[in-house]
Write a protein that holds these residues in place. Structure first.
Motif: not given
Length: 119
Positions: A10-20, A81-87
């Motif tokens: 779970l991340v807020q909009a604008g945040g980042s996650l890295r999937l492997s 790598q996922m940056n600037n995530l949106i809903p």
């Protein structure tokens, strides 16, 4: 063959996650890899692809400029790598592998990892 996806959350909009996605039981360096996503009420969408050498990469228009796919053949792992995530990025993300780059069908699928982006 096993594809083990991880890194969702779970991340807020604008945040980042890295999937492997860690692969085992196949000659990883010979396989073309992809990330897909699926959210309720929508069709499964191919997010990003990377060929076996890493020299050819493609993205869905919806993620261009925000997501980056990469691979480490020494670690048998593909990343997203996922940056600037949106809903709208909220979905279950799956990695997949196929041997034939020209083929449409993917040979192996991971179990999926949930990504939830809050507004």
């Amino acid at each position: 063959v096993q594809l083990q996806a991880s890194g969702g959350g779970l991340v807020q909009a604008g945040g980042s996650l890295r999937l492997s996605c860690a692969a085992s039981g196949l000659t990883f360096s010979s396989y073309n890899m992809a990330w897909f996503r699926h959210s309720p009420g929508k069709e499964r969408e191919i997010v990003a692809t990377i060929n076996w050498t890493g020299g050819r990469i493609d993205y869905a228009d919806s993620v261009k400029g925000r997501f980056t796919i990469s691979r480490d053949n020494a670690k048998n792992t593909v990343y997203l790598q996922m940056n600037n995530l949106i809903p709208e990025d909220t979905a279950v993300y799956y990695c997949a592998a196929k041997y034939d780059a020209r083929g449409v069908k993917y040979d192996y699928w991971g179990q999926g990892t949930q990504v939830t982006v809050s507004s």
